[in-house]
Design an enzyme around this catalytic site. Structure first.
Site, PDB file in Angstrom:
ATOM      1  CG  HIS B   7      -0.305   0.089   2.544  1.00  0.00           C
ATOM      2  ND1 HIS B   7       0.003  -1.026   3.271  1.00  0.00           N
ATOM      3  CD2 HIS B   7       0.118   1.147   3.289  1.00  0.00           C
ATOM      4  CE1 HIS B   7       0.569  -0.667   4.414  1.00  0.00           C
ATOM      5  NE2 HIS B   7       0.658   0.644   4.456  1.00  0.00           N
ATOM      6  CG  HIS B  79       3.950   4.383   5.546  1.00  0.00           C
ATOM      7  ND1 HIS B  79       3.063   4.876   6.490  1.00  0.00           N
ATOM      8  CD2 HIS B  79       3.491   3.143   5.244  1.00  0.00           C
ATOM      9  CE1 HIS B  79       2.135   3.980   6.738  1.00  0.00           C
ATOM     10  NE2 HIS B  79       2.349   2.914   5.992  1.00  0.00           N
ATOM     11  CD  GLU B 130       3.730  -0.810   7.379  1.00  0.00           C
ATOM     12  OE1 GLU B 130       3.074  -0.053   6.620  1.00  0.00           O
ATOM     13  OE2 GLU B 130       3.222  -1.398   8.348  1.00  0.00           O
TER      14      GLU B 130
END
Lengths: 134, 134
Positions: B7, B79, B130
């Site tokens: 994502h 992010h 991430e």
């Protein structure tokens, strides 16, 4: 209206070092750098299984990412690109809803040879959004 | 090492307004807001054909995105999340290569109930990365 996420573009100061990082440290499939003089960037494509990351390094005096790197000296995510089926219809729908299209409002030929538009970050949660006719 | 782009996370001030924008103006498939108190965010998932966009609004006094929104009052891309097969092996490989993992270095359970790590933006072109065990 929007379809696939075509790519996430990350502006970098040193595309050689950034390529090494993605190739060696993150183990990704990284292309050779390609100079796109007419777009003012050198680009590297990182192919992930479902989408692409594009690393952009400024090229020439009028690079569209030079100012971004002045403000973000470490680099950073510059824009995200969504695919649309019909860029003209997308533009009409967006301007009708009050969203601002950057520049003249007319689609231009982007770095992939396809028609693109950029949308105003102020109208899209501080995010520079590119639309590309897929 | 890295696999799919899981994502892109966009921090927003008003998740209701941002949801409407993605649903009505951009015509995307947008979920209902979900409060994740233990992560300090309210989240909305935008399902694209190949990946997800996550809208994050601060929740509670200690939200991890509050400072980001102070610096970026319009919001912005917070992010990107890449999938990895084995988060422990990924962590070991990253620290061996000199890249900094945020926090204790131990994977935590992220917003999707899976082990995650965050990497230091200074080591990744100004981009908060991430990693999520898929």
């Amino acid at each position: 209206m929007i379809g696939r996420l075509n790519h996430v573009a990350i502006a970098v100061r040193d595309i050689g070092a950034a390529s090494q990082l993605y190739r060696n440290t993150l183990g990704a499939d990284v292309s050779a750098p390609e100079a796109l003089a007419e777009h003012g960037v050198t680009v590297v494509f990182i192919t992930l299984p479902n989408t692409k990351i594009e690393l952009l390094e400024p090229l020439g005096a009028d690079s569209p990412i030079a100012k971004f790197l002045e403000k973000n000296p470490d680099g950073g995510i510059h824009h995200i690109c969504y695919e649309v089926e019909d860029i003209g219809a997308a533009r009409d729908q967006l301007t009708k809803s009050g969203a601002r299209v950057l520049g003249s409002g007319e689609p231009k030929i982007g770095a992939h040879g396809k028609p693109v538009l950029f949308l105003h970050p102020k109208d899209f949660n501080g995010t520079l959004v590119e639309l590309e006719q897929a």
